[in-house]
Motif scaffolding. Sequence first.
Motif, PDB file in Angstrom:
ATOM      1  N   PRO A 123      29.543  27.492  45.254  1.00 30.57           N
ATOM      2  CA  PRO A 123      29.094  28.241  46.440  1.00 30.57           C
ATOM      3  C   PRO A 123      29.822  27.867  47.729  1.00 30.57           C
ATOM      4  CG  PRO A 123      27.440  26.620  45.763  1.00 30.57           C
ATOM      5  CD  PRO A 123      28.478  26.640  44.689  1.00 30.57           C
ATOM      6  N   LYS A 124      30.495  26.711  47.750  1.00 30.49           N
ATOM      7  CA  LYS A 124      31.180  26.295  48.982  1.00 30.49           C
ATOM      8  C   LYS A 124      32.558  26.932  49.141  1.00 30.49           C
ATOM      9  CE  LYS A 124      28.732  21.941  49.644  1.00 30.49           C
ATOM     10  NZ  LYS A 124      28.829  20.470  49.692  1.00 30.49           N
ATOM     11  N   ALA A 125      33.003  27.655  48.121  1.00 35.84           N
ATOM     12  CA  ALA A 125      34.262  28.415  48.244  1.00 35.84           C
ATOM     13  C   ALA A 125      33.962  29.726  48.967  1.00 35.84           C
ATOM     14  CB  ALA A 125      34.854  28.681  46.875  1.00 35.84           C
ATOM     15  N   ARG A 126      34.989  30.324  49.551  1.00 35.99           N
ATOM     16  CA  ARG A 126      34.835  31.589  50.291  1.00 35.99           C
ATOM     17  C   ARG A 126      35.290  32.731  49.373  1.00 35.99           C
ATOM     18  NH1 ARG A 126      37.946  30.863  55.761  1.00 35.99           N
ATOM     19  NH2 ARG A 126      36.545  32.539  56.454  1.00 35.99           N
ATOM     20  N   TRP A 127      34.351  33.214  48.540  1.00 29.27           N
ATOM     21  CA  TRP A 127      34.688  34.153  47.473  1.00 29.27           C
ATOM     22  C   TRP A 127      34.892  35.579  47.978  1.00 29.27           C
ATOM     23  CZ3 TRP A 127      35.876  32.862  42.584  1.00 29.27           C
ATOM     24  CH2 TRP A 127      35.561  31.567  42.161  1.00 29.27           C
ATOM     25  N   THR A 128      35.977  36.170  47.524  1.00 28.61           N
ATOM     26  CA  THR A 128      36.234  37.601  47.667  1.00 28.61           C
ATOM     27  C   THR A 128      36.699  38.080  46.298  1.00 28.61           C
ATOM     28  OG1 THR A 128      38.602  37.485  48.188  1.00 28.61           O
ATOM     29  CG2 THR A 128      37.060  37.233  50.047  1.00 28.61           C
ATOM     30  N   ALA A 129      36.818  39.384  46.130  1.00 25.49           N
ATOM     31  CA  ALA A 129      37.368  39.902  44.866  1.00 25.49           C
ATOM     32  C   ALA A 129      38.190  41.143  45.153  1.00 25.49           C
ATOM     33  CB  ALA A 129      36.250  40.231  43.886  1.00 25.49           C
ATOM     34  N   SER A 130      39.240  41.314  44.387  1.00 22.22           N
ATOM     35  CA  SER A 130      40.086  42.499  44.517  1.00 22.22           C
ATOM     36  C   SER A 130      40.901  42.658  43.234  1.00 22.22           C
ATOM     37  CB  SER A 130      41.014  42.367  45.728  1.00 22.22           C
ATOM     38  OG  SER A 130      41.629  43.610  46.011  1.00 22.22           O
ATOM     39  N   PHE A 131      41.572  43.794  43.096  1.00 24.25           N
ATOM     40  CA  PHE A 131      42.423  44.100  41.938  1.00 24.25           C
ATOM     41  C   PHE A 131      41.648  44.088  40.614  1.00 24.25           C
ATOM     42  CE2 PHE A 131      45.633  42.699  45.035  1.00 24.25           C
ATOM     43  CZ  PHE A 131      46.547  43.739  44.932  1.00 24.25           C
ATOM     44  N   LYS A 132      40.310  44.167  40.672  1.00 25.54           N
ATOM     45  CA  LYS A 132      39.518  44.139  39.441  1.00 25.54           C
ATOM     46  C   LYS A 132      39.820  45.341  38.551  1.00 25.54           C
ATOM     47  CE  LYS A 132      35.339  41.515  40.762  1.00 25.54           C
ATOM     48  NZ  LYS A 132      34.977  40.741  39.573  1.00 25.54           N
ATOM     49  N   ALA A 133      40.040  46.487  39.166  1.00 28.41           N
ATOM     50  CA  ALA A 133      40.229  47.717  38.380  1.00 28.41           C
ATOM     51  C   ALA A 133      41.641  48.283  38.522  1.00 28.41           C
ATOM     52  CB  ALA A 133      39.200  48.768  38.808  1.00 28.41           C
ATOM     53  N   ILE A 134      42.593  47.418  38.883  1.00 24.02           N
ATOM     54  CA  ILE A 134      43.993  47.846  39.004  1.00 24.02           C
ATOM     55  C   ILE A 134      44.767  47.290  37.821  1.00 24.02           C
ATOM     56  CG2 ILE A 134      46.078  47.801  40.434  1.00 24.02           C
ATOM     57  CD1 ILE A 134      43.767  49.296  41.773  1.00 24.02           C
ATOM     58  N   GLY A 135      45.333  48.152  37.006  1.00 22.52           N
ATOM     59  CA  GLY A 135      46.095  47.713  35.841  1.00 22.52           C
ATOM     60  C   GLY A 135      47.348  46.949  36.241  1.00 22.52           C
TER      61      GLY A 135
END
Length: 233
Positions: A123-135
Amino acid sequence: TSQQKKTIAFIPGTGRESNAIARLFAKSGYPILIGSRESSKAQQVAEKIQNDFKLDKVEFGENHEIAAKAEIIVWGLSGTLEERESYLKTFEKEFENKIIIDITNVFYFGKDNATELNAKIIPKARWTASFKAIGFGIVEQPVRKNGIVRDVQVVGDDKDAKNEVIELIKSTGWNALDYGPISNGKYLETLVLLAIVQAYPMPYPEALAAMMADMQEGKSNKNVEAVLEHTWK
């Protein structure tokens, strides 16, 4: 910009998706670090990127060493959910207070998406997400042949981290969009599930098994790529 570009580590940097994203950022002038559980595998990938883009040096090493050196980390570990969560726990020190771009999916219609699960572990990391649905086949092609810039979604609960990731991705040529909080990552993961079922017209468990079998044999999953490509037209 006149600002020095931040160092980005790829943990690991040897998978097809993370390798493609590493190449995208290397091409855009970012110092990248390629990680692997085995340094020799990371070395092969790093040297290819170095040679392809005529760079002075692309650093490589064991995942934890590389993570410790980085300012931003792209998390792209494959394997079962249990294997990934167990390994992620070993990065608590290296990930603390750092921006993480999570590109992983859990491939099931569960309550939490992969990034929500990861954020509970560290939890102490600064989580983001991207490119999940990019082949992986189109990661290095942010602009279509018709000149239209492709979109990629970014989710995150830490607004400053998310905005930094959006600007980071925009600098590579992609049109990065704020897609809301981490919980919205489930919609991006669902797109991947739909693409798999469309590409392999059979019930989902069998479709997923067929795709995994293709991946084991080194097939490029052109069907999945085609569906995902169509999704973002």
